[in-house]
Design an enzyme around this catalytic site. Structure first.
Site, short mmCIF file in Angstrom:
data_model
loop_
_atom_site.label_atom_id
_atom_site.label_comp_id
_atom_site.label_asym_id
_atom_site.label_seq_id
_atom_site.Cartn_x
_atom_site.Cartn_y
_atom_site.Cartn_z
N SER A 98 0.79 -1.24 0.00
CA SER A 98 0.00 0.00 0.00
C SER A 98 0.82 1.28 0.00
O SER A 98 0.24 2.37 -0.14
CB SER A 98 -0.95 0.00 1.20
OG SER A 98 -2.00 -0.92 0.97
N TYR A 195 -10.85 2.03 5.38
CA TYR A 195 -9.82 1.76 4.39
C TYR A 195 -10.34 0.79 3.33
O TYR A 195 -10.84 -0.29 3.65
CB TYR A 195 -8.61 1.16 5.09
CG TYR A 195 -7.34 1.14 4.27
CD1 TYR A 195 -6.45 2.21 4.32
CD2 TYR A 195 -7.04 0.07 3.47
CE1 TYR A 195 -5.28 2.20 3.59
CE2 TYR A 195 -5.88 0.04 2.72
CZ TYR A 195 -4.99 1.11 2.79
OH TYR A 195 -3.84 1.09 2.05
N SER A 196 -10.21 1.17 2.09
CA SER A 196 -10.67 0.32 0.99
C SER A 196 -9.72 0.42 -0.18
O SER A 196 -9.51 1.50 -0.75
CB SER A 196 -12.08 0.73 0.54
OG SER A 196 -12.47 -0.01 -0.61
#
Length: 378
Positions: A98, A195-196
């Site tokens: 991420s 969070y996605s």
């Protein structure tokens, strides 16, 4: 410490969930003359013990780069591969997961600065029909995870037993988005934070629409080349990690695990597919917070949090370090790899970390991470 809340692409590979992979041996680096002359305050012995503790709790290997003013230190523990005594490369490449989101956010904000998009503009203005609720979801919501879009990875990896098949598949961004939009919104856009990874897949498509090229081309042209990040790449569908690297492992069934190093990173796309090194991510975060990539007003927007999103700006996490200081960066995970990139606002204190995971969980390395943060930031 707010380090890994929601930031792993796959929960099984999150920074706080590293698995054990046989007996590992410490391989500390030797400081250069320049490091010795700098007279920095980082305690190498404390750093090495923290890394050894991470390995004892479950990592196959770990490498770290710490900066405190003029002093920069690299260290490592564990081995690069099961069944081998070869140490983890001190500047080996790894999947950053991420942390990719911060690169993507920089490009989106640059495009905003050029007048090609607006933060509070509905995404449907540029990508009509991609999202059923695109008229109510803005670019800012996507960047800050307040869109309400269901995280597609919770379905993609609902059963880790599927990993052995999924790891080789080429996924189109539209397919990943469809996994999300097959479910209703998790909440009304702009009303909550969650969070996605879907948010950043959509942002990758936004970059492609605005530039006429895949989002990775924009990352390379706007960030990698200007900063000289030669060991950083957007792999697309390439399954191998180029150059020296350590191996990470994933247990996908009670009695079965696999070397997860080789996989098709299209499963992550703009949410987490990139490959880098601690040296390159160090250069990136220093350049970003030092104002080399964004104009002051846009950098301020990137770092600004809110009551709705107290720990997350636009592609950047707020990190509360042990002694009460505030830093910024991002953490990430993808099968086999967990990573961290953190810097103080003035960029004098920085930490980059890569953990290669093993197949068995023995505990969480919270204390070891606290020691590392304390050595740099406190």
């Amino acid at each position: 410490m707010r380090l890994t809340r929601g930031t792993a692409l796959v929960a099984a590979a999150s920074l706080a969930l590293v698995g054990i992979a046989g007996t590992a041996t410490a391989a500390p680096s030797v400081p250069s003359a320049a490091e010795d002359a700098a007279g920095g305050r980082i305690d190498r012995a404390a750093v090495q013990k923290a890394l050894d503790d991470v390995v004892a709790l479950g990592a196959q290997g770990v490498q770290v780069r710490l900066t405190d003013g003029r002093q920069q230190l690299t260290a490592r523990a564990g081995t690069a591969e099961r069944g081998s005594s070869r140490p983890v490369p001190l500047n080996g490449r790894y999947r950053v997961g991420s942390i990719t989101k911060t690169f993507v956010s920089v490009v989106v904000l640059q495009l905003v600065g050029e007048g090609k998009a607006e933060l509070d503009q509905p995404i449907s203005r540029h990508l009509p029909g991609l999202l059923p609720d695109g008229d109510r979801i803005t670019v800012r919501m996507l960047l800050q995870h307040t869109s309400g879009l269901h995280d597609y990875t919770t379905d993609l990896f609902a059963d880790l037993a599927d990993f052995q098949t999924l790891r080789w598949r080429t996924w189109q961004p539209s397919e990943l988005v469809a996994l999300s939009t097959a479910k209703p919104l998790d909440f009304e856009p702009g009303s909550r934070w969650s969070y996605s990874n879907t948010n950043y897949v959509v942002l990758g498509e936004l970059i492609a629409k605005l530039t006429g090229r895949p989002y990775g081309d924009a990352v390379e042209r706007r960030v990698l080349k200007p900063l000289g990040l030669r060991d950083t790449s957007v792999p697309g569908t390439r399954v191998d990690i180029p150059g020296p690297h350590a191996h990470g492992y994933l247990r996908y069934a009670p009695d079965e695990f696999t070397d997860a190093t080789r996989l098709n990173p299209s499963m992550a796309h703009a949410a987490g597919e990139m490959i880098s090194t601690t040296a390159d991510t160090d250069r990136f975060v220093a350049a970003l917070l030092g104002g080399e990539l964004l104009k002051p007003a846009l950098l301020a927007e990137m770092l600004r949090t809110s009551e709705l999103s107290p720990d997350y700006g636009l592609g950047v996490e707020r990190v509360d370090v042990p002694c009460g200081q505030v830093a910024h960066g991002h953490s990430g995970g993808i099968p086999g790899y967990s990573s961290m990139m953190i810097s103080s606002g003035d960029t004098r204190k920085r930490l980059e970390l890569s953990v290669t995971t093993g197949p068995d969980l023995r505990g969480q390395p919270d204390e070891a991470l606290r020691v590392l943060l304390t050595e740099v930031f406190c």
